[in-house]
Design a protein around this motif. Structure first.
Motif, PDB file in Angstrom:
ATOM      1  N   UNK A 141       0.836  -1.205   0.000  1.00 15.33           N
ATOM      2  CA  UNK A 141       0.000   0.000   0.000  1.00 15.33           C
ATOM      3  C   UNK A 141       0.872   1.257   0.000  1.00 15.33           C
ATOM      4  N   UNK A 142       0.495   2.191  -0.876  1.00 13.12           N
ATOM      5  CA  UNK A 142       1.147   3.508  -0.928  1.00 13.12           C
ATOM      6  C   UNK A 142       0.115   4.588  -0.646  1.00 13.12           C
ATOM      7  N   UNK A 143       0.595   5.825  -0.484  1.00 17.46           N
ATOM      8  CA  UNK A 143      -0.315   6.948  -0.237  1.00 17.46           C
ATOM      9  C   UNK A 143      -1.301   7.115  -1.389  1.00 17.46           C
ATOM     10  N   UNK A 144      -0.848   6.808  -2.600  1.00 13.10           N
ATOM     11  CA  UNK A 144      -1.721   6.970  -3.765  1.00 13.10           C
ATOM     12  C   UNK A 144      -2.866   5.950  -3.779  1.00 13.10           C
ATOM     13  N   UNK A 145      -2.693   4.875  -3.016  1.00 14.52           N
ATOM     14  CA  UNK A 145      -3.749   3.856  -2.984  1.00 14.52           C
ATOM     15  C   UNK A 145      -4.918   4.248  -2.089  1.00 14.52           C
ATOM     16  N   UNK A 146      -4.672   5.146  -1.136  1.00 16.33           N
ATOM     17  CA  UNK A 146      -5.762   5.534  -0.240  1.00 16.33           C
ATOM     18  C   UNK A 146      -6.856   6.256  -1.014  1.00 16.33           C
ATOM     19  N   UNK A 147      -8.090   6.025  -0.586  1.00 10.93           N
ATOM     20  CA  UNK A 147      -9.204   6.717  -1.224  1.00 10.93           C
ATOM     21  C   UNK A 147     -10.461   5.857  -1.295  1.00 10.93           C
ATOM     22  N   UNK A 148     -11.380   6.323  -2.082  1.00 12.38           N
ATOM     23  CA  UNK A 148     -12.688   5.690  -2.194  1.00 12.38           C
ATOM     24  C   UNK A 148     -12.713   4.733  -3.386  1.00 12.38           C
ATOM     25  N   UNK A 149     -13.184   3.483  -3.111  1.00 14.60           N
ATOM     26  CA  UNK A 149     -13.318   2.465  -4.146  1.00 14.60           C
ATOM     27  C   UNK A 149     -14.789   2.048  -4.240  1.00 14.60           C
ATOM     28  N   UNK A 150     -15.203   1.751  -5.454  1.00  8.20           N
ATOM     29  CA  UNK A 150     -16.597   1.340  -5.675  1.00  8.20           C
ATOM     30  C   UNK A 150     -16.622  -0.096  -6.191  1.00  8.20           C
ATOM     31  N   UNK A 151     -17.422  -0.931  -5.502  1.00  6.68           N
ATOM     32  CA  UNK A 151     -17.650  -2.311  -5.941  1.00  6.68           C
ATOM     33  C   UNK A 151     -19.009  -2.365  -6.625  1.00  6.68           C
ATOM     34  N   UNK A 152     -19.043  -2.848  -7.860  1.00 10.36           N
ATOM     35  CA  UNK A 152     -20.287  -2.957  -8.630  1.00 10.36           C
ATOM     36  C   UNK A 152     -20.579  -4.445  -8.861  1.00 10.36           C
ATOM     37  N   UNK A 153     -21.773  -4.876  -8.462  1.00 10.41           N
ATOM     38  CA  UNK A 153     -22.218  -6.257  -8.682  1.00 10.41           C
ATOM     39  C   UNK A 153     -23.410  -6.230  -9.624  1.00 10.41           C
TER      40      UNK A 153
END
Length: 344
Positions: free
Chosen positions: A285-297
């Motif tokens: 994990x890097x600082x650039x990986x932090x944030x909001x992720x969306x899972x679509x099913x």
């Protein structure tokens, strides 16, 4: 067809006619229940299909001639066999009993049998009824079915047997209680996903063990996400975001960060999807990986999504609304502005 019938030879048929005249066997005049001058034949005989049936007639030393008949056909007259059916055999011809046996009984053997005797030149008859029972057999049942949630289904289960079998339907499910139908037809309106699974038809008539057949009912419904949690991971460590969804057919998963789709093979990230969950793995994990992720099913009936946050140490995360914020005095900023306005 039964066990009746005489040999098709003219002279023998003449003898048969003579015997019938001798015994005066019209439709048969049964002996009265209390007639002590002539011992009765046995009570009705009940056997299962494929078994042997024994028909007995009690006689005494007054009897001079004796015969067994099936309806109007002579089966045995004394020791002489008059029917062609090899299944019919003479068991006993003594001074006290005259009995025959029908082997491998089938349903067409069912019906009245008459014991006819000649005693003191007076013919007497006594009748016994052979009852053939048949094990239940399911001859028609609905095929497996797939239907969208909210639809209606009708399942059919047809069975034969003697006596007529009782048919019941039940849902094979841990939550199911008792029978869902006691009829050959099972109707379900507005079906729900909880009503999916196997339905068992049982046919029973106490002749043999019940026979059962099953029908699989598949209820299709759009995905809904049952579990998705944000995760905090320090820089340089391995991080995992997971999204679980229930759907029929099984859901297909996609991951996005902002508006960019994440795909398998992307550097430092692995996307792994199974039937009911999808996992996004960050190996370093890097600082650039932090944030909001969306899972679509999604499946053919619809789609749904959820936001999951990957955050680092020192971030305060609200697990209920899927957002995160940095710790510190940011939350006090509105109060500070209000204080300055009032001062001036």
């Amino acid at each position: 067809m039964g066990v009746g019938g005489c040999l098709v030879v003219p002279w023998r048929c003449l003898v048969v006619l003579c015997l019938r005249l001798l015994f005066l066997v019209p439709a048969g005049v049964p002996v009265r229940s209390g007639d002590a001058t002539f011992p009765k034949a046995m009570d009705n005989v009940t056997v299962r299909q494929g078994e042997s049936a024994t028909l007995r007639c009690s006689v005494d030393n007054r009897v001079t001639r004796v015969a067994w008949l099936n309806r109007s056909s002579i089966l045995y007259a004394g020791n002489d066999k008059w029917c062609l059916d090899p299944r019919v055999v003479l068991l006993s011809n003594t001074k006290t009993e005259y009995s025959i046996q029908i082997q491998d009984v089938d349903v067409y053997d069912e019906g009245p049998y008459t014991c006819s005797v000649q005693t003191d030149n007076h013919p007497k008859t006594s009748r016994v009824h052979l009852i053939v029972q048949v094990s239940p057999k399911i001859v028609e049942i609905s095929s497996d079915i797939s239907i969208n949630e909210g639809g209606n289904i009708s399942l059919t289960c047809i069975a034969t047997g003697r006596p007529d079998p009782t048919i019941t339907w039940r849902h094979i499910s841990p939550k199911a209680v008792g029978f869902v139908s006691e009829d050959e037809y099972l109707e379900i309106t507005g079906i729900t996903r909880e009503q999916s699974g196997e339905y068992e038809c049982s046919a029973s008539n106490d002749v043999a063990a019940p026979v059962v057949r099953r029908v699989k009912v598949t209820v299709n419904y759009p995905p809904y996400i049952s579990d998705a949690k944000s995760t905090g991971v320090p820089v340089g460590q391995k991080g995992i975001l997971q999204c679980e969804a229930s759907a029929v057919p099984a859901a297909e998963f996609q991951w996005y960060k902002d508006d960019k789709r994440l795909v398998e093979g992307q550097k430092g990230v692995k996307v792994e999807s199974k039937a009911f969950f999808s996992r996004l793995t960050f190996f370093n994990v890097s600082e650039q990986d932090y944030g909001n992720y969306t899972c679509v099913a999604s499946n053919k009936l619809g789609n749904t999504n959820v936001s999951i946050i990957l955050y680092g140490p020192g971030a305060v995360h609200d697990g209920n609304n899927g957002t995160s914020r940095r710790a510190g005095c940011i939350g006090l900023l509105p109060l500070l502005l209000l204080h300055l306005l009032l001062k001036f």
